[in-house]
Motif scaffolding. Structure first.
Motif, PDB file in Angstrom:
ATOM      1  N   LEU A 100       0.837  -1.202   0.000  1.00  0.00           N
ATOM      2  CA  LEU A 100       0.000   0.000   0.000  1.00  0.00           C
ATOM      3  C   LEU A 100       0.870   1.250   0.000  1.00  0.00           C
ATOM      4  O   LEU A 100       0.630   2.206  -0.731  1.00  0.00           O
ATOM      5  CB  LEU A 100      -0.874  -0.020   1.255  1.00  0.00           C
ATOM      6  CG  LEU A 100      -2.199   0.713   1.174  1.00  0.00           C
ATOM      7  CD1 LEU A 100      -3.018   0.150   0.040  1.00  0.00           C
ATOM      8  CD2 LEU A 100      -2.924   0.609   2.494  1.00  0.00           C
ATOM      9  N   VAL A 101       1.921   1.216   0.831  1.00  0.00           N
ATOM     10  CA  VAL A 101       2.820   2.369   0.932  1.00  0.00           C
ATOM     11  C   VAL A 101       3.583   2.564  -0.375  1.00  0.00           C
ATOM     12  O   VAL A 101       3.668   3.665  -0.914  1.00  0.00           O
ATOM     13  CB  VAL A 101       3.793   2.193   2.118  1.00  0.00           C
ATOM     14  CG1 VAL A 101       4.843   3.288   2.108  1.00  0.00           C
ATOM     15  CG2 VAL A 101       3.023   2.215   3.436  1.00  0.00           C
TER      16      VAL A 101
ATOM     17  N   ASP B 277       2.721   1.587  -3.318  1.00  0.00           N
ATOM     18  CA  ASP B 277       1.777   2.038  -4.335  1.00  0.00           C
ATOM     19  C   ASP B 277       1.521   3.537  -4.193  1.00  0.00           C
ATOM     20  O   ASP B 277       1.499   4.272  -5.177  1.00  0.00           O
ATOM     21  CB  ASP B 277       0.470   1.257  -4.203  1.00  0.00           C
ATOM     22  CG  ASP B 277      -0.461   1.512  -5.366  1.00  0.00           C
ATOM     23  OD1 ASP B 277       0.039   1.609  -6.503  1.00  0.00           O
ATOM     24  OD2 ASP B 277      -1.674   1.626  -5.145  1.00  0.00           O
ATOM     25  N   GLY B 278       1.345   3.989  -2.945  1.00  0.00           N
ATOM     26  CA  GLY B 278       1.082   5.407  -2.689  1.00  0.00           C
ATOM     27  C   GLY B 278       2.203   6.288  -3.185  1.00  0.00           C
ATOM     28  O   GLY B 278       1.962   7.300  -3.843  1.00  0.00           O
TER      29      GLY B 278
ATOM     30  N   ALA C 227       1.577  11.083  -1.298  1.00  0.00           N
ATOM     31  CA  ALA C 227       1.557   9.653  -1.000  1.00  0.00           C
ATOM     32  C   ALA C 227       0.768   9.408   0.287  1.00  0.00           C
ATOM     33  O   ALA C 227      -0.046   8.481   0.352  1.00  0.00           O
ATOM     34  CB  ALA C 227       2.978   9.117  -0.865  1.00  0.00           C
TER      35      ALA C 227
ATOM     36  N   GLY D 192      -2.886   9.569  -0.461  1.00  0.00           N
ATOM     37  CA  GLY D 192      -3.331   8.405  -1.219  1.00  0.00           C
ATOM     38  C   GLY D 192      -3.396   7.140  -0.361  1.00  0.00           C
ATOM     39  O   GLY D 192      -4.347   6.369  -0.452  1.00  0.00           O
ATOM     40  N   ILE D 193      -2.365   6.957   0.488  1.00  0.00           N
ATOM     41  CA  ILE D 193      -2.334   5.767   1.337  1.00  0.00           C
ATOM     42  C   ILE D 193      -3.499   5.802   2.325  1.00  0.00           C
ATOM     43  O   ILE D 193      -4.174   4.798   2.543  1.00  0.00           O
ATOM     44  CB  ILE D 193      -0.978   5.667   2.081  1.00  0.00           C
ATOM     45  CG1 ILE D 193       0.163   5.436   1.087  1.00  0.00           C
ATOM     46  CG2 ILE D 193      -1.003   4.524   3.110  1.00  0.00           C
ATOM     47  CD1 ILE D 193       1.544   5.671   1.674  1.00  0.00           C
TER      48      ILE D 193
END
Lengths: 151, 254
Positions: free
Chosen positions: A50-51, A53-54, B189, B192-193
Motif C-alpha cells: 500500500l505504501v 503504491d502510494g 503519497a 493516497g495511502i
C-alpha cells in the motif's frame, strides 16, 4: 552555457520521467476506469504494498508533469534530440510496466491484472511487452548517439 | 444552526475586507486585478460549503458528503484563496508602518516554523490521519465544538500547506523547488495511502459501502486538485529556470 553532454543526459531524464508517468496514467485510465479489470484496492494487500503504491502514484504525477516541462525547457534551450528523448520514453514506460507487473502485482499483490481468469497468460504478456519496450528504447537511444540537437 | 450563521458572517466579513483592501491598494498601486477578486470569492464560497448549506447538512450522516466537504474546505478552497494573494493585497492596502508590523509577524520565528513545508505537510496530512483513524471522527459528530475545531484545522492546514508549496504571498526564507517537490511527493503519497486505508478500514460508525465510495472520492478528487498544484509548481519552476540570455542574443554570440 551548458555543454552538450548536459543536454544529452537531460534528454534521457526528461523522456524517462514522462514514460513512467504515461504508463501509470494509461494503467489508471484504461485498466482501472474503462475496463474495470483492476480493482481500486485488493483486500489481500500488504501494508508495504500500500505504501509503495502510494509513493509510486505520487511520483508518477510529478514524473508526467515535470517530464513535460523539462521537454519544454529542452526545446527552449534548443537542446532536444527527438530520437533520444523518444527512446527514453520507451525505456521509462517499460521499466514502470515491469515494476508494476513483477513487484506491485506479484510481490506486494496490490491487485492483479484481471480477476476471475487464468492470470498466468496475462502476466506473461504484460511483462514481455515491458521487456520489449525497454529493448526498443535502448535501441533508439543507441541510434541517437551521432545525432545533433534540434536547431 | 448558530455555527452556520457564524460561518456566514465571517465569510461576508472576509469578502468585504478584500474589497476594502482593493480600494485602498488602488490609491497607491496599480488596480488590483479583478480575476483575483473572483478567485478569492470563489475560494470563500467553496470553503463555506463544508460548514453551511446542503453538503454540510448531508455530511452528518453520509461519509461521501463528508468527503466532498473535506475536498472543498481543505483543498480546493485554500488553493483558490492562496492564488488570490490576500497577504500581498493587505501589504499594499496598509500604511507603511502597518505593512511593516504585518511583515514582522510573517517573519517571526513562529510563522516561519508554520510555513516550513514539512511542518505544513505534517499538520495537513497528519491531521487527517488523526481524524480518520482515531475516535476524533466519532467525537466530531457528537460535539459541535469539536466539529468546529476540526473544520477550522482542516481549512487552516490546507491553506498553510498550499501556501508552503506555491509561495504566492511573500513567504520569508523560501525553500528550493526541489525541496518542496520532495515534501509534496510524501504528502501526496500520505493522502493516497490514507484513502486506500479508509477503503479497507471504515472509520467508526461508517457503513463499509459508504466508506468505500468516500475513500475513492478522496483518492481521485485529491489527485485532481494535487495535479493542479503540481502543474502550477512546475510552471513556476519552468519560469524561474528560463535561460538568462535572450534568443536573439544567443544567436548573435554563435
Amino acid at each position: 552555457m551548458e555543454d552538450r553532454s548536459t543536454y544529452k543526459r537531460r534528454n534521457i531524464f526528461s523522456g524517462f520521467m514522462f514514460g513512467v508517468g504515461l504508463v501509470a496514467f494509461i494503467d489508471e485510465a484504461v485498466f482501472h476506469q474503462l475496463l474495470h479489470w483492476h480493482h481500486f484496492y485488493d483486500l489481500s494487500s500488504t501494508t508495504l504494498g500500500l505504501v509503495s503504491d502510494g509513493f509510486f502514484h505520487a511520483l508518477s504525477w510529478f514524473a508526467t508533469v515535470g517530464g513535460l516541462f523539462l521537454f519544454a525547457d529542452l526545446r527552449r534551450r534548443r537542446g532536444l534530440i527527438p530520437l533520444r528523448w523518444s527512446g527514453a520514453v520507451l525505456v521509462g514506460s517499460g521499466v514502470f510496466q515491469l515494476y508494476d507487473g513483477l513487484i506491485q502485482h506479484k510481490l506486494f499483490r496490490i491487485h492483479q491484472i484481471r480477476y476471475g481468469v487464468d492470470i498466468f497468460y496475462y502476466d506473461l504478456v504484460w511483462n514481455i511487452i515491458a521487456v520489449l519496450l525497454i529493448a526498443a528504447g535502448i535501441w533508439c537511444i543507441r541510434l541517437s548517439r551521432g545525432k545533433e540537437h534540434v536547431r | 444552526m448558530y455555527v452556520e450563521r457564524l460561518a456566514l458572517i465571517i465569510a461576508s466579513c472576509c469578502i468585504l475586507s478584500y474589497l476594502l483592501a482593493m480600494k485602498y491598494s488602488a490609491k497607491r498601486f496599480k488596480t488590483w486585478p479583478l480575476r483575483k477578486l473572483v478567485l478569492f470569492v470563489s475560494g470563500i464560497v467553496i470553503g463555506l460549503q463544508a460548514v453551511a448549506g446542503p453538503i454540510a447538512m448531508h455530511a452528518h450522516h453520509s461519509f461521501v458528503y463528508h468527503m466532498i466537504g473535506h475536498l472543498l474546505l481543505g483543498m480546493l478552497g485554500p488553493l483558490l484563496l492562496i492564488l488570490s494573494q490576500p497577504v500581498t493585497l493587505l501589504l499594499r492596502a496598509l500604511s507603511q508602518s502597518g505593512a511593516r508590523s504585518v511583515s514582522r509577524v510573517f517573519r517571526s520565528r513562529y510563522a516561519r516554523f508554520l510555513i516550513h513545508p514539512i511542518t505544513a505537510a505534517v499538520l495537513n496530512i497528519g491531521g487527517l490521519w488523526l481524524l480518520y483513524t482515531t475516535h476524533l471522527f466519532h467525537l466530531m459528530h457528537e460535539s459541535a465544538l469539536v466539529s468546529m475545531l476540526v473544520h477550522l484545522h482542516v481549512f487552516a492546514a490546507g491553506y498553510l500547506f498550499t501556501l508552503a508549496m506555491l509561495y504566492t504571498d511573500p513567504v520569508p526564507y523560501r525553500k528550493s523547488y526541489l525541496y518542496r517537490v520532495i515534501v509534496f511527493v510524501f504528502a501526496l503519497a500520505g493522502h493516497g495511502i490514507l484513502s486506500k486505508y479508509l477503503y479497507a478500514n471504515p472509520p467508526m460508525g461508517i457503513a463499509p459501502a459508504d466508506a468505500r465510495q468516500g475513500a475513492m472520492l478522496m483518492y481521485y478528487g485529491g489527485d485532481l486538485i494535487d495535479l493542479t498544484i503540481i502543474v502550477i509548481l512546475c510552471w513556476q519552476w519552468y519560469q524561474a529556470a528560463a535561460p538568462k540570455t535572450s534568443l536573439s542574443a544567443a544567436k548573435a554570440a554563435e
